[in-house]
Every structure is written in structure tokens, then in C-alpha cells.
Design an enzyme around this catalytic site. Structure first.
Site, PDB file in Angstrom:
ATOM      1  N   TYR A 100      73.636 150.559 130.394  1.00 31.08           N
ATOM      2  CA  TYR A 100      74.110 149.170 130.359  1.00 31.08           C
ATOM      3  C   TYR A 100      73.015 148.280 130.923  1.00 31.08           C
ATOM      4  O   TYR A 100      72.386 148.632 131.922  1.00 31.08           O
ATOM      5  CB  TYR A 100      75.384 149.061 131.207  1.00 31.08           C
ATOM      6  CG  TYR A 100      76.346 148.005 130.737  1.00 31.08           C
ATOM      7  CD1 TYR A 100      77.030 148.160 129.535  1.00 31.08           C
ATOM      8  CD2 TYR A 100      76.583 146.862 131.487  1.00 31.08           C
ATOM      9  CE1 TYR A 100      77.924 147.194 129.099  1.00 31.08           C
ATOM     10  CE2 TYR A 100      77.481 145.892 131.054  1.00 31.08           C
ATOM     11  CZ  TYR A 100      78.152 146.066 129.862  1.00 31.08           C
ATOM     12  OH  TYR A 100      79.036 145.111 129.430  1.00 31.08           O
ATOM     13  N   THR A 199      92.890 149.061 117.216  1.00 28.11           N
ATOM     14  CA  THR A 199      93.747 149.692 118.220  1.00 28.11           C
ATOM     15  C   THR A 199      93.161 149.576 119.630  1.00 28.11           C
ATOM     16  O   THR A 199      93.814 149.942 120.600  1.00 28.11           O
ATOM     17  CB  THR A 199      93.952 151.191 117.918  1.00 28.11           C
ATOM     18  OG1 THR A 199      92.664 151.808 117.875  1.00 28.11           O
ATOM     19  CG2 THR A 199      94.667 151.398 116.593  1.00 28.11           C
ATOM     20  N   ILE A 201      91.982 147.768 123.124  1.00 30.32           N
ATOM     21  CA  ILE A 201      92.726 146.759 123.892  1.00 30.32           C
ATOM     22  C   ILE A 201      92.345 145.361 123.404  1.00 30.32           C
ATOM     23  O   ILE A 201      93.209 144.510 123.190  1.00 30.32           O
ATOM     24  CB  ILE A 201      92.421 146.875 125.398  1.00 30.32           C
ATOM     25  CG1 ILE A 201      92.724 148.279 125.909  1.00 30.32           C
ATOM     26  CG2 ILE A 201      93.199 145.815 126.171  1.00 30.32           C
ATOM     27  CD1 ILE A 201      94.084 148.497 126.433  1.00 30.32           C
ATOM     28  N   ARG A 224      93.231 158.758 110.755  1.00 26.78           N
ATOM     29  CA  ARG A 224      93.649 159.677 111.812  1.00 26.78           C
ATOM     30  C   ARG A 224      95.028 160.222 111.456  1.00 26.78           C
ATOM     31  O   ARG A 224      95.736 159.627 110.637  1.00 26.78           O
ATOM     32  CB  ARG A 224      93.735 158.950 113.145  1.00 26.78           C
ATOM     33  CG  ARG A 224      94.828 157.886 113.172  1.00 26.78           C
ATOM     34  CD  ARG A 224      94.807 157.095 114.446  1.00 26.78           C
ATOM     35  NE  ARG A 224      93.989 155.899 114.313  1.00 26.78           N
ATOM     36  CZ  ARG A 224      93.566 155.158 115.340  1.00 26.78           C
ATOM     37  NH1 ARG A 224      93.873 155.494 116.567  1.00 26.78           N
ATOM     38  NH2 ARG A 224      92.852 154.078 115.144  1.00 26.78           N
ATOM     39  N   GLY A 292      81.067 145.400 120.318  1.00 30.49           N
ATOM     40  CA  GLY A 292      81.032 146.800 120.709  1.00 30.49           C
ATOM     41  C   GLY A 292      80.426 147.629 119.591  1.00 30.49           C
ATOM     42  O   GLY A 292      80.239 147.123 118.471  1.00 30.49           O
ATOM     43  N   LYS A 374      94.320 153.585 127.324  1.00 31.68           N
ATOM     44  CA  LYS A 374      93.440 153.087 128.386  1.00 31.68           C
ATOM     45  C   LYS A 374      93.864 153.691 129.730  1.00 31.68           C
ATOM     46  O   LYS A 374      95.043 153.648 130.114  1.00 31.68           O
ATOM     47  CB  LYS A 374      93.556 151.566 128.424  1.00 31.68           C
ATOM     48  CG  LYS A 374      93.022 150.863 129.657  1.00 31.68           C
ATOM     49  CD  LYS A 374      91.520 150.833 129.717  1.00 31.68           C
ATOM     50  CE  LYS A 374      90.919 150.010 128.616  1.00 31.68           C
ATOM     51  NZ  LYS A 374      89.443 150.108 128.545  1.00 31.68           N
TER      52      LYS A 374
END
Lengths: 379, 379
Positions: A100, A199, A201, A224, A292, A374
Site C-alpha cells: 500500500y 457484492t 461492501i 459462483r 479496487g 466482512k
């Protein structure tokens, strides 16, 4: 902001090597130790804290250990907070891995957001009292520990009626969803957004915040087992349409939209083919925002997408946003989001795991047990 | 705007099949033929015109032929222009191939910009007189022919002192360079831009317009025999640095910039690796604008370029820009650019080829003879 590393000696509780720790930390903490020698005997001290610490970057399941940190002084403007809950976010994992771009100095305590209860306050603190619920806002390093001592300004008092797990997780993912819907394209009621990773968050929050604003959402999920159930869950949250990636292996994806207008704005947290699918759906002049890259694959774009379709591609990083002027509004946005969570209008799946089982939660967050909700540590 | 297809019959001059042409065109032109039957005997008629025509999309060297088009009436507000010169641009080739998103109705005359001299004017035309030099502005279809009849509004009178080949080519490539330097990032003196395809006409114009504005340019060219000469030519135009692609196969390209600040804006007309090189050079928060894709390879971007480096990617298409409000300024920009060309401050390589050798020029423009200067047809 007070250092997250405490004065005195550490006691490694897991896989520990106390003598090595002492050696390294004593040197590191020397200025603080010197300060301690002149402090008044009436100083308020925090309780000792159990913390998830890493000294080196590397695989989080091998470089982290839970250690006991000794009490630290609660200075005039400090607040000592007993942490209640803190999530394991993908960015926490990336920070420990060392990939990061912004990382705390090592050794460090993991975690970047969470909620706690005020345990004690320094003599100069006026705005907070023991028993108040607070979050670090903007979020900051070192929330994976039982007691944190930081300057009063770090903490933001929230409504104690907020569900604890939402208070622990509100400052990163839901805020990302809110900002991305506001900061890139002016969306009006009736407009449409498209996203992959629906899906996640952030994805679940986008669906709900968009619906509340009258914006329709087109959602892409990976193929899936049980995808019909997942689709149903997302539809219950407010998703207008949900497709698996394989359902979009058709020549004209827009033909699948039926009566829904072409999306003006797209969100990508996956990369690779899943990003290309978002681009295909976008309308002339549309924009895709990347926040992301779960597939670890790059984004590939045709020349004609830029020239003839006039698409724009941008990125969003909450940590950078937090450093801008706009971030002043951050705390009122937190209130807004927590109010929606209290009213049951902002929901997402989480699993509370006791701190003693931290490494089980970490393994789940690392994907060792397949798709998992999560993980939120309960202290 | 008057139709580019003339009344009457066509005579194919090359590879022609006159009877087939007549059959197709008579049907197509029927409304015009009917109009001709009622026209006054005093009508002004254009001379017959030799034109590069295509009836079908396909490889330009096989689907184009030079035909003679019969005279057409010069109506009240029409201007008949004797074309002097017109270039073969990549977009002309793409239109004939059928891969360009906006194409004229078939059969069509090739070409999209050029310069001509007014030959005759309709009775209502006040602003133009025989002998004036004019360009179609905004550019429009059908400039590869010896005489064109179009409404007065199509034509823009330019300074007759302008070099003919610059007047013929000013409305597409130099204007693209000018707009791209203005419309995306606010550049101040001392700022830096980076581009690939620096030897293209747009690339050469970018170097010169940037230098005039005090903006430095970092330029990437493909590896080729004689690259040192090419570098020297670009430096003479005002390029601050020129690299071949292979010179940039280093870990830290920015280390090669020496004292030059990191570029805020990049231009890409190649795609593939050449686009990735532009992205590598850009500073935090920079933007890359794509206006071409000569390699026919897509653009690949890492997730972190968007999230952590905060890059933006956009596209520019002059034809779309021409349809916006901003295009009102188009004609004053043409004046500015032609003035710079007259003063010798805007230069780029071109080769004038007589119209009789159109298919030789076309072969060169198609790349059949390796790297060649921009081909400009002289009528």
C-alpha cells in the site's frame, strides 16, 4: 496524534520473542521514556492494551502477532478509548503486506477504522466523557488493539444508538460509496449507474444510496455457486438488475438492459474482463471510476472507446480524498450514513469475531475459506 | 449544404464500368434530375469535375476510382470552388474502409479538408468573389475533386498569402493539436507535456504550439533506421527531449527527464506499449488524452495508476468537437494557425503529388512504401 507505540516493555502473547521486542522498542521509544521520567505522579495511565502488531511487511498471517502493550500516559488533551470493534479491510491487508502506498512506520499496530468507548480523558478534554462512543475520523492507524490513547481531535463522537458493527465500518467503505456517487458525474433521479464487484461492501452501499436518490443500478457479480441467491439478496437491497459475468458473454450487452437507460457512470473494483464489461455498458460520454483491483488484472481499453465513445476513466482513493478540503464534510457524512444504518436503510453483511479468534478472522479475510462476510473484530 | 453527387451521368475514368454507374446514380439522383427539368436557362453551371469516388466500403486502393462528374447548377447561394489541394488523412482512409463511425452516404467522393479558389458564385452570394481562396470550415465530405459546388456558408475565406499545402491541411491536424493543448489541463509556462507518435503532423504541431506557449515537450518516437536524424528534426521544431521506445526500456523512465518536471498532460495516438510509456511519465494526477491508435493495440492501465497515481484517461475527436458550441471559434483558430504557417513558425513535412498520380499518393498514405511524408493532392 500520540504514537500508537506505548512506553515501557512489550509482552508478546503469540509466537513472541519478548527479548528481541524489548530491545527494538526501547531504542525506538527512548524519547518517550525520557519524558516519562519527569512526569507527575498524578498522571492518568491507560490500561495495558492487547494489540495486533507487525514488525516486518509480509504475509499477514505470518507477520502479525497479538502482544500486550504496557500502559501509557493520558496527557492533557488525550482521550483513552476502549475499542469495541474494528474491521479487517483489504487495505489493512495491503498495508501489512507492504504493497500500500501509505503505510505506518514499523513496528505498527494493524487496522485503520473502528469504534470504541471513551475510557478516560486528559484534564484539558472538554468535548468527550467516559462512556461516549467515538470513531477515529478521519480514520487512522492502529485500531486493532483494546485501548488506544490519542489526541481529542482524532475522535468523533457518534450516536450511541448506532449498531456497533456499522459504527466500526462506516468511515471507509460506505463513505467511498457515497463520495463516488457524488464526486464524478452529476446524477439525477432516473439516471443509471453500473458496477462490478456488486457484492462488496462498497457495492452493496452503492446500490442502497443510489436507490435512495432515485438512481437505478446495473450490477455485475462473478459466477459462483448460489448466484441466484446472491442476485436475490442484491435485489432486496435495491439492485435493479444483476448479471453474472458469464451472462454478459453476448454481442450486445446493452440489449439486456430492456427499459433501463444506458449508464452514465460505472464503478470498477475488479479489473480485467469485469472492467471491460462495465465499459461496454456505459453510454456515450460516460465515465468509469476504478477504486479496487480484486482480480489483480489491469484494465484494457480500446482506442475507439476514448475517441468515438468519448469515455473517461478515473480513479478514487478515499485516503487521498481525506487529505483534501472536501474532507471537512466527512463527519456530517458519517452521521448521515449511521442514521441510515440505524433506520435499517443501509445494510451489508458482516461477521463479528471475538478478538481471541483474530487469526481465524484474518484467515477468512485473506480468502482462505472461500467467500466470507466482512470480518469485524469484537474486542 | 449541396450534395456532392452531381446531376446527369458519370464517366468512369479508371477501372470504370460506366453503364453500372449510370444505372445506380440515375436512381439515386432522381430528385435532382427532376429539379433540373424546371431550372432557368440562365443558370450558372460548374465545369465538369474529376473526383475520387467509392461506391462500396473496402480497401481504399481497390474501391476508389477517379471519375468525371458532369456540371451542376450553381444556385443562388452556392459557390463553385476549383480545388487547389487536399490531403489524404488517416481518417479519410478509415471512412473509405467503412470503419469510421461517421461516414458519408455511398456513393461518395473521398477527402474531408482542402483549399480551393472561388471559380463562380450564385447571384445571392455577397461575401465571396472569384479568385478568393477558401476552405470548407468546418471541414466536410468530398474534397478530392477538381470542382465543388456548396452553399456559401460552407466556405471560409483565408489569406491568399498562406502556403497552399498548409491551407489544405490546417483544419484537421493542427487544429487537433491546438485544441488538445487547450481543452484538457490548464497548462502554464514551464509545464510539461509528453506524447508518443511525435513525428505525426499533430505531434509536430504540438511541439511547436507548446514551445510558443512556453510549455516543454517530451517526445517518444518508434525505433527506426535514422532515428538520430528524426530526433534532430524534432529538436529543431522545438522538442525539448526525444526518446525512441527502446530507450525507455528502463526501470525508472522519470530518471531520464533530468531537470524537466514530470509531465501533467500526455497525448497518445499509438496505443499498446507506446501508450503505457506515456502513462509512466505522467505526474501524480496527470491526464492522458488518446486521439489515435496507429498500432491498432488497446491501452492497458494498472489499477494503481487510477487509484494511487490518480491518472485520468480521456479521448479527443475533432469531428465531435466541431459539433459543439466551442467550434464557433474554429475560424479564428484557423487564422491563427495559418498566420503561424505564413511566418514559418508552424511547419510539418508534406509531399505534394499531382492529382493524376492520386493512386501513387494513396499507396504512400496506406504505408505501402514505408514511412512517407503526409500526402497532399495538388489539383
Amino acid at each position: 496524534m500520540a504514537s500508537l507505540v506505548r512506553s515501557g516493555t512489550w509482552k508478546a502473547l503469540k509466537n513472541g520473542s519478548p527479548s528481541f521486542f524489548n530491545l527494538k522498542f526501547r531504542k525506538f521509544l527512548n524519547p518517550q521514556l525520557q519524558a516519562l521520567t519527569v512526569r507527575s505522579f498524578s498522571a492518568i495511565m491507560s490500561p495495558p492494551s492487547k494489540a495486533v502488531v507487525y514488525e516486518h511487511h509480509g504475509p499477514p498471517d505470518s507477520v502479525t502477532r497479538v502482544v500486550e502493550l504496557p500502559p501509557v500516559e493520558v496527557k492533557e488533551n488525550d482521550v483513552c478509548v476502549k475499542m469495541l470493534a474494528a474491521p479487517i479491510n483489504p487495505s489493512d491487508i495491503n498495508r501489512i503486506e507492504g504493497v500500500y502506498p501509505v503505510r505506518p512506520q514499523l513496528p505498527a499496530v494493524g487496522g485503520y477504522e473502528g469504534v470504541g468507548e471513551v475510557h478516560s480523558v486528559g484534564s484539558g478534554v472538554k468535548g468527550l466523557s467516559p462512556g461516549d462512543w467515538v470513531i477515529p475520523s478521519p480514520p487512522s492507524f492502529g485500531t486493532w488493539q483494546t485501548y488506544i490513547v490519542k489526541d481529542e481531535n482524532v475522535w468523533y463522537k457518534i450516536n450511541k444508538g448506532s449498531p456497533m458493527e456499522y459504527a466500526a465500518t462506516v468511515t471507509i467503505n460506505p463513505l467511498t460509496a457515497l463520495r463516488m456517487l457524488e464526486d464524478f458525474v452529476t446524477l439525477n433521479s432516473g439516471d443509471v449507474i453500473i458496477q462490478n464487484g456488486a457484492t462488496s461492501i462498497v457495492g452493496q452501499c452503492i446500490i442502497q444510496i443510489a436507490q435512495f436518490r432515485g438512481i437505478q443500478s446495473v450490477n455485475i457479480i462473478r459466477d459462483r455457486a448460489g448466484s441466484d441467491e446472491v442476485k436475490e439478496k442484491l435485489r432486496k437491497l435495491g439492485a435493479d438488475v444483476v448479471f453474472t459475468e458469464s451472462e454478459l458473454e453476448v454481442k450486445n450487452v446493452k440489449g439486456l438492459l430492456a427499459g433501463i437507460p444506458e449508464p452514465a457512470l460505472g464503478f470498477n473494483c475488479i479489473g480485467g474482463n469485469a472492467a471491460s464489461l462495465v465499459l461496454k455498458f456505459l453510454r456515450q460520454g460516460g465515465m468509469m471510476v476504478t477504486y479496487g483491483g480484486m482480480s489483480k488484472k489491469p484494465i484494457t481499453v480500446s482506442t475507439s472507446s476514448f475517441i468515438f465513445k468519448d469515455l473517461s476513466l478515473r480513479g478514487f482513493w478515499l485516503q487521498k480524498w481525506m487529505s483534501t478540503d472536501k474532507a471537512k464534510e466527512c463527519r456530517s457524512m458519517i452521521d448521515y450514513l449511521l442514521e441510515r444504518a440505524r433506520d435499517g436503510n443501509l445494510k451489508y453483511e458482516m461477521e463479528l469475531t471475538p478478538f481471541n479468534d483474530f487469526h481465524i478472522a484474518l484467515d477468512k479475510a485473506l480468502g482462505k475459506h472461500g467467500s466470507q462476510p466482512k470480518q469485524v473484530i469484537k474486542f
